[in-house]
Design a protein around this motif. Structure first.
Motif, PDB file in Angstrom:
ATOM      1  N   ALA A 126      45.652  34.607  41.660  1.00 19.11           N
ATOM      2  CA  ALA A 126      44.221  34.593  41.423  1.00 19.11           C
ATOM      3  C   ALA A 126      43.544  33.440  42.115  1.00 19.11           C
ATOM      4  N   GLY A 127      42.231  33.526  42.112  1.00 15.86           N
ATOM      5  CA  GLY A 127      41.471  32.403  42.611  1.00 15.86           C
ATOM      6  C   GLY A 127      40.959  32.650  44.009  1.00 15.86           C
ATOM      7  N   GLY A 128      41.738  33.238  44.866  1.00 15.51           N
ATOM      8  CA  GLY A 128      41.304  33.413  46.234  1.00 15.51           C
ATOM      9  C   GLY A 128      40.535  34.694  46.446  1.00 15.51           C
ATOM     10  N   GLY A 129      40.774  35.683  45.631  1.00 16.88           N
ATOM     11  CA  GLY A 129      40.189  36.978  45.891  1.00 16.88           C
ATOM     12  C   GLY A 129      38.829  37.147  45.291  1.00 16.88           C
ATOM     13  N   GLU A 130      38.047  37.986  45.919  1.00 19.43           N
ATOM     14  CA  GLU A 130      36.798  38.345  45.272  1.00 19.43           C
ATOM     15  C   GLU A 130      36.581  39.818  45.452  1.00 19.43           C
ATOM     16  N   TRP A 131      36.646  40.547  44.378  1.00 19.61           N
ATOM     17  CA  TRP A 131      36.354  41.968  44.440  1.00 19.61           C
ATOM     18  C   TRP A 131      35.174  42.205  43.551  1.00 19.61           C
ATOM     19  N   SER A 132      34.110  42.565  44.148  1.00 16.04           N
ATOM     20  CA  SER A 132      32.911  42.580  43.355  1.00 16.04           C
ATOM     21  C   SER A 132      32.791  43.845  42.532  1.00 16.04           C
ATOM     22  N   TRP A 133      32.230  43.670  41.367  1.00 17.68           N
ATOM     23  CA  TRP A 133      31.937  44.784  40.481  1.00 17.68           C
ATOM     24  C   TRP A 133      30.543  45.291  40.779  1.00 17.68           C
TER      25      TRP A 133
ATOM     26  N   SER B 249      25.118  51.561  52.095  1.00 21.04           N
ATOM     27  CA  SER B 249      26.343  52.363  52.137  1.00 21.04           C
ATOM     28  C   SER B 249      27.338  51.825  51.131  1.00 21.04           C
ATOM     29  N   MET B 250      27.865  52.714  50.325  1.00 26.44           N
ATOM     30  CA  MET B 250      28.798  52.304  49.276  1.00 26.44           C
ATOM     31  C   MET B 250      30.249  52.479  49.709  1.00 26.44           C
ATOM     32  N   ASP B 251      30.468  52.832  50.984  1.00 25.97           N
ATOM     33  CA  ASP B 251      31.832  53.141  51.441  1.00 25.97           C
ATOM     34  C   ASP B 251      32.838  52.065  51.062  1.00 25.97           C
ATOM     35  N   ALA B 252      32.493  50.841  51.448  1.00 24.47           N
ATOM     36  CA  ALA B 252      33.446  49.747  51.251  1.00 24.47           C
ATOM     37  C   ALA B 252      33.525  49.317  49.795  1.00 24.47           C
ATOM     38  N   GLN B 253      32.554  49.782  49.014  1.00 24.16           N
ATOM     39  CA  GLN B 253      32.437  49.292  47.644  1.00 24.16           C
ATOM     40  C   GLN B 253      33.354  50.009  46.663  1.00 24.16           C
ATOM     41  N   ARG B 254      33.580  51.296  46.954  1.00 22.49           N
ATOM     42  CA  ARG B 254      34.099  52.162  45.895  1.00 22.49           C
ATOM     43  C   ARG B 254      35.354  51.667  45.202  1.00 22.49           C
ATOM     44  N   ASP B 255      36.337  51.225  45.988  1.00 14.50           N
ATOM     45  CA  ASP B 255      37.590  50.893  45.311  1.00 14.50           C
ATOM     46  C   ASP B 255      37.624  49.466  44.797  1.00 14.50           C
ATOM     47  N   ARG B 256      36.546  48.728  44.971  1.00 15.39           N
ATOM     48  CA  ARG B 256      36.603  47.304  44.605  1.00 15.39           C
ATOM     49  C   ARG B 256      36.640  47.105  43.102  1.00 15.39           C
ATOM     50  N   LEU B 257      35.868  47.902  42.406  1.00 16.99           N
ATOM     51  CA  LEU B 257      35.879  47.798  40.953  1.00 16.99           C
ATOM     52  C   LEU B 257      37.292  48.044  40.447  1.00 16.99           C
ATOM     53  N   PHE B 258      37.887  49.065  41.016  1.00 13.74           N
ATOM     54  CA  PHE B 258      39.213  49.431  40.542  1.00 13.74           C
ATOM     55  C   PHE B 258      40.227  48.338  40.843  1.00 13.74           C
ATOM     56  N   ARG B 259      40.100  47.736  42.026  1.00 15.20           N
ATOM     57  CA  ARG B 259      41.032  46.660  42.367  1.00 15.20           C
ATOM     58  C   ARG B 259      40.837  45.459  41.453  1.00 15.20           C
ATOM     59  N   ALA B 260      39.587  45.186  41.115  1.00 16.85           N
ATOM     60  CA  ALA B 260      39.327  44.068  40.205  1.00 16.85           C
ATOM     61  C   ALA B 260      39.935  44.360  38.839  1.00 16.85           C
ATOM     62  N   LEU B 261      39.796  45.621  38.413  1.00 20.55           N
ATOM     63  CA  LEU B 261      40.380  45.996  37.122  1.00 20.55           C
ATOM     64  C   LEU B 261      41.901  45.867  37.152  1.00 20.55           C
ATOM     65  N   LEU B 262      42.484  46.336  38.239  1.00 18.29           N
ATOM     66  CA  LEU B 262      43.940  46.254  38.351  1.00 18.29           C
ATOM     67  C   LEU B 262      44.390  44.807  38.319  1.00 18.29           C
ATOM     68  N   THR B 263      43.650  43.959  39.016  1.00 16.72           N
ATOM     69  CA  THR B 263      44.025  42.547  39.038  1.00 16.72           C
ATOM     70  C   THR B 263      43.901  41.946  37.647  1.00 16.72           C
ATOM     71  N   ALA B 264      42.783  42.239  36.984  1.00 15.22           N
ATOM     72  CA  ALA B 264      42.595  41.701  35.635  1.00 15.22           C
ATOM     73  C   ALA B 264      43.703  42.209  34.718  1.00 15.22           C
ATOM     74  N   ALA B 265      44.058  43.492  34.864  1.00 12.34           N
ATOM     75  CA  ALA B 265      45.106  44.064  34.006  1.00 12.34           C
ATOM     76  C   ALA B 265      46.451  43.403  34.298  1.00 12.34           C
ATOM     77  N   ARG B 266      46.690  43.151  35.583  1.00 17.26           N
ATOM     78  CA  ARG B 266      47.961  42.534  35.973  1.00 17.26           C
ATOM     79  C   ARG B 266      48.073  41.128  35.385  1.00 17.26           C
ATOM     80  N   LEU B 267      46.935  40.453  35.282  1.00 21.67           N
ATOM     81  CA  LEU B 267      46.958  39.051  34.847  1.00 21.67           C
ATOM     82  C   LEU B 267      46.714  38.888  33.351  1.00 21.67           C
ATOM     83  N   ILE B 268      46.599  40.005  32.643  1.00 27.49           N
ATOM     84  CA  ILE B 268      46.058  39.946  31.287  1.00 27.49           C
ATOM     85  C   ILE B 268      46.896  39.080  30.327  1.00 27.49           C
ATOM     86  N   ASP B 269      48.203  38.975  30.598  1.00 28.07           N
ATOM     87  CA  ASP B 269      49.050  38.171  29.711  1.00 28.07           C
ATOM     88  C   ASP B 269      49.019  36.692  30.070  1.00 28.07           C
TER      89      ASP B 269
END
Ligand SMILES: NC(=O)C1=CN([C@@H]2O[C@H](COP(=O)(O)OP(=O)(O)OC[C@H]3O[C@@H](n4cnc5c(N)ncnc54)[C@H](O)[C@@H]3O)[C@@H](O)[C@H]2O)C=CC1
Length: 452
Positions: free
Chosen positions: A32-39, A121-141
């Protein structure tokens, strides 16, 4: 359903317009810390007063402090909630595109004013929310890393004009999308776990943004003062920020051009902090790269860019004496150059071994400058590595060339370049005896969009 404490001071233009719209319009190998995936807006991930309070001055780059348990993290149960959340994520991962499309459609229908926070254009945006969620889920513990990640995300969202009242809207649409698509794993318990987790997540982001607002602007304007083409598709661009831009050598900044409003891309800073306050970027125009193409082929002195806050942990640890083994592939040489300047500036000679890779000798666009630094600093060695065609130095792929030299176990590793190079470079350095906690690079997810 969702409550957000309204702790972030309002940055609205007075008419309820989000600030970003009113103005015209981001680990080192450490997770964490380096990435930014915007919601709320496209990716690409600080320190002066917000534009709304012009009097405040620049603060220093943040120093790591002792970790204090975050009260918002305590809102959900990392044990059983994490299990339920991961189950849902596993179910929707194969259909993430449908889920995110539904989510954004719902968000814009239910909350049309939020649409203006996003690019056309939302092309680049679509999967970012999901990646942020995955990252948060991965780090949840891992409370500490999760809070660090979310705080970084919250601070980075300021430049999009995100406000606390936007979070509940996003949360409700997210739950609606999950309810619709996670048919197998969804239940009352799962929904309750998601609500607790999202409430905690959003509160941590809101609090971090509010805290940041006291000491840093949401973005900086920066005027292009020089633009030098080094090859047909690589430019070295120097900019002057409108306010001091405190950063550490090795960090990167999100950049927005006037030609693609609200589309942000990350670029490493190619210099250590300078007394004249200027910043340097090396940009390669990549196919279909809107921002990089505009920066290389369109930007000229006098044009004004916007910069997000500095981010990234690929920085020099001055508490260590070990040497620095640096791999810079193509424009990845930019932050490596900054690191060399930082070691020189700090005044304590440490061996620095730079391997500078490119496809052909012609693509080693910054070799002369690196060689010049090598002449000035006896502790610095620069070795060019060319993967195709003749070479004055080493040949082959960068990680292979590094593997053939050494020994490296007494060095700290720094890698910057295409994601494939970083992946195999990390393997090469670990294989050469450098523990992974002494290897730094920017988040690979960020790199996937960097430079485009
Ligand atoms: N902070 C960072 O990590 C930075 C990353 N970059 C990234 O650098 C990249 C530059 O791209 P290009 O010019 O197309 O690079 P490129 O394809 O010309 O490769 C540069 C070097 O990396 C090596 N390489 C490439 N793919 C590899 C793989 N799969 N395994 C092992 N070695 C590999 C090549 O041998 C060469 O030495 C962009 O993706 C950009 O986003 C740029 C600046 C900063």
């Amino acid at each position: 359903m969702f409550e957000a404490r309204q702790t972030m001071a309002s940055t609205s233009a007075g008419d309820g317009t989000p600030q970003g719209a009113a103005a015209g319009a981001a680990t080192g190998g450490r997770g964490a810390g380096g990435g930014e995936w915007s919601w709320f807006a496209p990716p690409e991930e600080e320190r002066v007063a917000p534009p709304s309070s012009p009097g405040a001055r620049a603060a220093s780059p943040p120093a790591p402090g002792p970790y204090v348990a975050n009260p918002d993290y305590g809102r959900f149960d990392p044990g059983s909630d994490a299990v339920l959340i991961r189950r849902t994520l596993e179910e929707i991962e194969p259909i993430s595109q449908a889920v995110t499309s539904y989510f954004y459609a719902l968000l814009f229908v239910e909350h049309p004013r939020l649409r203006e926070l996003f690019p056309a254009s939302m092309d680049a945006q679509r999967d970012r929310l999901f990646r942020a969620l995955l990252t948060a889920a991965r780090l949840i513990d891992d409370e500490r890393v999760l809070v660090e990640y979310l705080s970084h995300l919250g601070r980075g969202h300021r430049k999009y004009g995100t406000r606390p009242e936007h979070y509940p809207a996003v949360g409700e649409c997210l739950i609606a999308a999950l309810t619709r698509y996670a048919v197998r794993t969804w239940s009352e318990e799962a929904e309750a776990a998601w609500v607790r987790a999202y409430t905690a997540i959003s509160q941590i982001m809101i609090d971090a943004a509010a805290e940041d607002e006291r000491r840093a602007p949401a973005w900086w304007h920066a005027e292009v003062v020089s633009h030098e083409m080094r090859t047909a598709d690589i430019a070295v661009i120097t900019v002057r920020p409108d306010q001091p831009y405190p950063f550490l050598a090795g960090q990167y900044a999100a950049v927005e051009t006037p030609w693609w409003p609200k589309v942000w891309r990350n670029y490493s800073l190619a210099c250590a902090p300078r007394t004249d306050g200027l910043l340097v970027f090396h940009v390669k125009a990549v196919p279909a790269g809107w921002v990089s193409g505009a920066l290389v082929h369109r930007a000229r002195p006098g044009d004004v860019l916007r910069l997000g806050p500095p981010a990234g942990t690929m920085t020099v640890d001055h508490s260590r004496d070990s040497g620095l083994l640096c791999l810079g592939g193509s424009t990845g040489i930019a932050p490596i150059k900054a690191l060399v300047e930082e070691v020189a500036r700090y005044g304590r000679a440490r061996p620095v071994e730079v391997f500078y890779g490119a496809r052909s000798s012609h693509d080693l666009y910054d070799l002369d400058t690196m060689r010049e630094m090598e002449r000035r600093h006896p502790w610095l060695s620069v070795r060019p590595v060319v993967s195709e065609g003749p070479s004055d130095g080493l040949t082959g792929r960068l990680p292979d060339a590094v593997r053939r030299c050494g020994p490296w176990h007494a060095y700290d590793g720094y890698l910057s370049g295409p994601p494939g190079m970083i992946r195999s470079g990390v393997d090469a350095l670990v294989g050469a005896g450098i523990p992974s906690d002494r290897i730094r690079h920017d988040s690979l997810d960020d790199l996937a969009v960097a430079g485009s």
